[in-house]
Design a protein around this motif. Structure first.
Motif, PDB file in Angstrom:
ATOM      1  N   ARG A 191      -8.980   9.411  -4.667  1.00 31.81           N
ATOM      2  CA  ARG A 191      -8.149  10.487  -5.295  1.00 31.81           C
ATOM      3  C   ARG A 191      -7.407  11.226  -4.019  1.00 31.81           C
ATOM      4  N   ASP A 192      -7.029  10.675  -2.944  1.00 34.44           N
ATOM      5  CA  ASP A 192      -6.114  11.138  -1.958  1.00 34.44           C
ATOM      6  C   ASP A 192      -4.793  11.496  -2.224  1.00 34.44           C
ATOM      7  N   LEU A 193      -4.271  10.539  -2.993  1.00 35.14           N
ATOM      8  CA  LEU A 193      -2.801  10.712  -3.256  1.00 35.14           C
ATOM      9  C   LEU A 193      -2.662  11.787  -4.100  1.00 35.14           C
ATOM     10  N   ALA A 194      -3.651  12.019  -5.335  1.00 35.84           N
ATOM     11  CA  ALA A 194      -3.490  13.198  -6.127  1.00 35.84           C
ATOM     12  C   ALA A 194      -3.738  14.548  -5.588  1.00 35.84           C
ATOM     13  N   GLU A 195      -4.584  14.508  -4.474  1.00 39.35           N
ATOM     14  CA  GLU A 195      -4.627  15.703  -3.880  1.00 39.35           C
ATOM     15  C   GLU A 195      -3.597  15.976  -2.944  1.00 39.35           C
ATOM     16  N   SER A 196      -2.971  15.052  -2.106  1.00 38.21           N
ATOM     17  CA  SER A 196      -1.835  15.520  -1.404  1.00 38.21           C
ATOM     18  C   SER A 196      -0.631  15.596  -2.194  1.00 38.21           C
ATOM     19  N   LEU A 197      -0.508  15.427  -3.703  1.00 36.75           N
ATOM     20  CA  LEU A 197       0.529  15.773  -4.349  1.00 36.75           C
ATOM     21  C   LEU A 197       0.431  17.061  -4.892  1.00 36.75           C
ATOM     22  N   GLY A 198      -0.830  17.747  -4.816  1.00 34.60           N
ATOM     23  CA  GLY A 198      -1.284  19.212  -5.207  1.00 34.60           C
ATOM     24  C   GLY A 198      -1.592  19.100  -6.749  1.00 34.60           C
ATOM     25  N   GLU A 243       0.786  -1.302  -0.051  1.00 34.22           N
ATOM     26  CA  GLU A 243      -0.097   0.026  -0.012  1.00 34.22           C
ATOM     27  C   GLU A 243       0.809   1.264   0.008  1.00 34.22           C
ATOM     28  N   VAL A 244       0.532   1.925  -0.902  1.00 36.79           N
ATOM     29  CA  VAL A 244       1.484   3.324  -0.995  1.00 36.79           C
ATOM     30  C   VAL A 244       0.571   4.166  -0.105  1.00 36.79           C
ATOM     31  N   THR A 245       1.310   4.798   0.898  1.00 39.23           N
ATOM     32  CA  THR A 245       0.884   5.611   2.022  1.00 39.23           C
ATOM     33  C   THR A 245       1.101   7.290   1.775  1.00 39.23           C
ATOM     34  N   ASP A 246       1.883   7.766   0.747  1.00 39.42           N
ATOM     35  CA  ASP A 246       2.216   8.942   0.127  1.00 39.42           C
ATOM     36  C   ASP A 246       3.056   9.082  -0.896  1.00 39.42           C
ATOM     37  N   VAL A 247       2.976  10.115  -1.466  1.00 38.48           N
ATOM     38  CA  VAL A 247       3.635  10.504  -2.809  1.00 38.48           C
ATOM     39  C   VAL A 247       3.943  11.843  -2.701  1.00 38.48           C
ATOM     40  N   ALA A 252      -4.340  19.604  -9.541  1.00 34.79           N
ATOM     41  CA  ALA A 252      -5.636  20.374  -9.696  1.00 34.79           C
ATOM     42  C   ALA A 252      -6.789  19.464  -9.889  1.00 34.79           C
ATOM     43  N   PHE A 253      -7.746  19.741  -9.542  1.00 34.02           N
ATOM     44  CA  PHE A 253      -9.155  19.107  -9.591  1.00 34.02           C
ATOM     45  C   PHE A 253     -10.134  19.915 -10.550  1.00 34.02           C
ATOM     46  N   SER A 254     -11.143  19.118 -11.060  1.00 39.29           N
ATOM     47  CA  SER A 254     -12.201  19.893 -11.957  1.00 39.29           C
ATOM     48  C   SER A 254     -13.434  20.201 -10.943  1.00 39.29           C
ATOM     49  N   GLU A 255     -14.232  20.752 -11.525  1.00 39.14           N
ATOM     50  CA  GLU A 255     -15.444  21.244 -10.665  1.00 39.14           C
ATOM     51  C   GLU A 255     -16.123  19.903 -10.458  1.00 39.14           C
ATOM     52  N   ASP A 256     -16.131  18.925 -10.971  1.00 39.20           N
ATOM     53  CA  ASP A 256     -16.878  17.558 -10.382  1.00 39.20           C
ATOM     54  C   ASP A 256     -15.906  16.808  -9.500  1.00 39.20           C
ATOM     55  N   ASP A 257     -14.922  17.261  -9.158  1.00 38.68           N
ATOM     56  CA  ASP A 257     -14.033  16.706  -8.206  1.00 38.68           C
ATOM     57  C   ASP A 257     -13.398  15.407  -8.556  1.00 38.68           C
ATOM     58  N   THR A 258     -13.176  15.436  -9.932  1.00 38.11           N
ATOM     59  CA  THR A 258     -12.297  14.479 -10.357  1.00 38.11           C
ATOM     60  C   THR A 258     -10.995  15.315 -10.791  1.00 38.11           C
ATOM     61  N   VAL A 259      -9.892  14.404 -10.838  1.00 40.38           N
ATOM     62  CA  VAL A 259      -8.460  14.998 -11.020  1.00 40.38           C
ATOM     63  C   VAL A 259      -8.390  15.451 -12.481  1.00 40.38           C
TER      64      VAL A 259
END
Length: 196
Positions: free
Chosen positions: A109-116, A76-80, A118-125
């Motif tokens: 989408r947690d890892l994408a969020e922690s990496l910084g 399991e990847v815990t951080d990027v 950008a997200f779209s209006e529908d909360d997708t990456v």
């Protein structure tokens, strides 16, 4: 050698691994085996009449393995994190460095969020047509970039698009992976020779 870290071992992650490893990149796949494919049966994947999702994964894993991808099963990847040289991936108490990162974690989408990313209006990456995120050399694929369009064939295409863009960056001018009957015999002959 160029190192590609792929987080997720469903259709998107394994497709990215297959394309990248087949074309000479150093690939590591982190897979917790929590993919939706274990609940699926495929009738809508072109070229496959009918297959259980777990059997499909077995075949896709074997393909990636055959071309040299390293799979870290149950890791399991815990951080990027972004680093000066690419990315740092933390999994199973170890840190792995990579030049490129492909996120293939389904709707997670947690890892994408922690990496910084950008997200779209529908909360997708938010990604471009190559699946690259707002973070250079980081890609997002499958369910994390599409609202409710969670199909194996779409995800596999996303993984392939990410890998081909990485290959284009590494090898030059619009790299493509297209085999002919003559090259197929050469590739599969080499694989058969290695298994002997």
């Amino acid at each position: 050698m160029t190192r590609v870290a792929i987080v997720g071992g469903g259709p998107a992650g394994l497709s990215a691994a297959l394309f990248a490893a087949k074309n000479g990149l150093d690939v590591v796949v982190f897979d917790t085996d929590e993919t939706w494919m274990h609940k699926a049966h495929l009738f809508n994947y072109p070229g496959i009449g009918s297959v259980d999702g777990s059997a499909f994964l077995d075949t896709a894993r074997q393909q990636a393995d055959d071309f040299g991808a390293e799979r870290r099963q149950d890791a399991e990847v815990t951080d990027v994190e972004s680093t000066d040289d690419g990315f740092s991936v933390s999994a199973a108490g170890e840190t792995h460095e990579a030049d490129y990162l492909v996120l293939a974690t389904g709707a997670g989408r947690d890892l994408a969020e922690s990496l910084g990313c950008a997200f779209s209006e529908d909360d997708t990456v938010d990604v471009d047509v190559t699946m690259e995120t707002s973070v250079e050399n980081a890609y997002a694929t499958g369910g994390m970039v599409r609202a409710e369009e969670w199909q194996a064939v779409i995800s596999a295409g996303d993984g392939a698009a990410a890998a081909l863009n990485i290959l284009t960056k590494e090898k030059g001018d619009h790299y493509h992976d297209f085999d002919t009957p003559a090259t197929a015999e050469e590739v599969f002959g080499d694989l058969r020779d290695e298994e002997v």
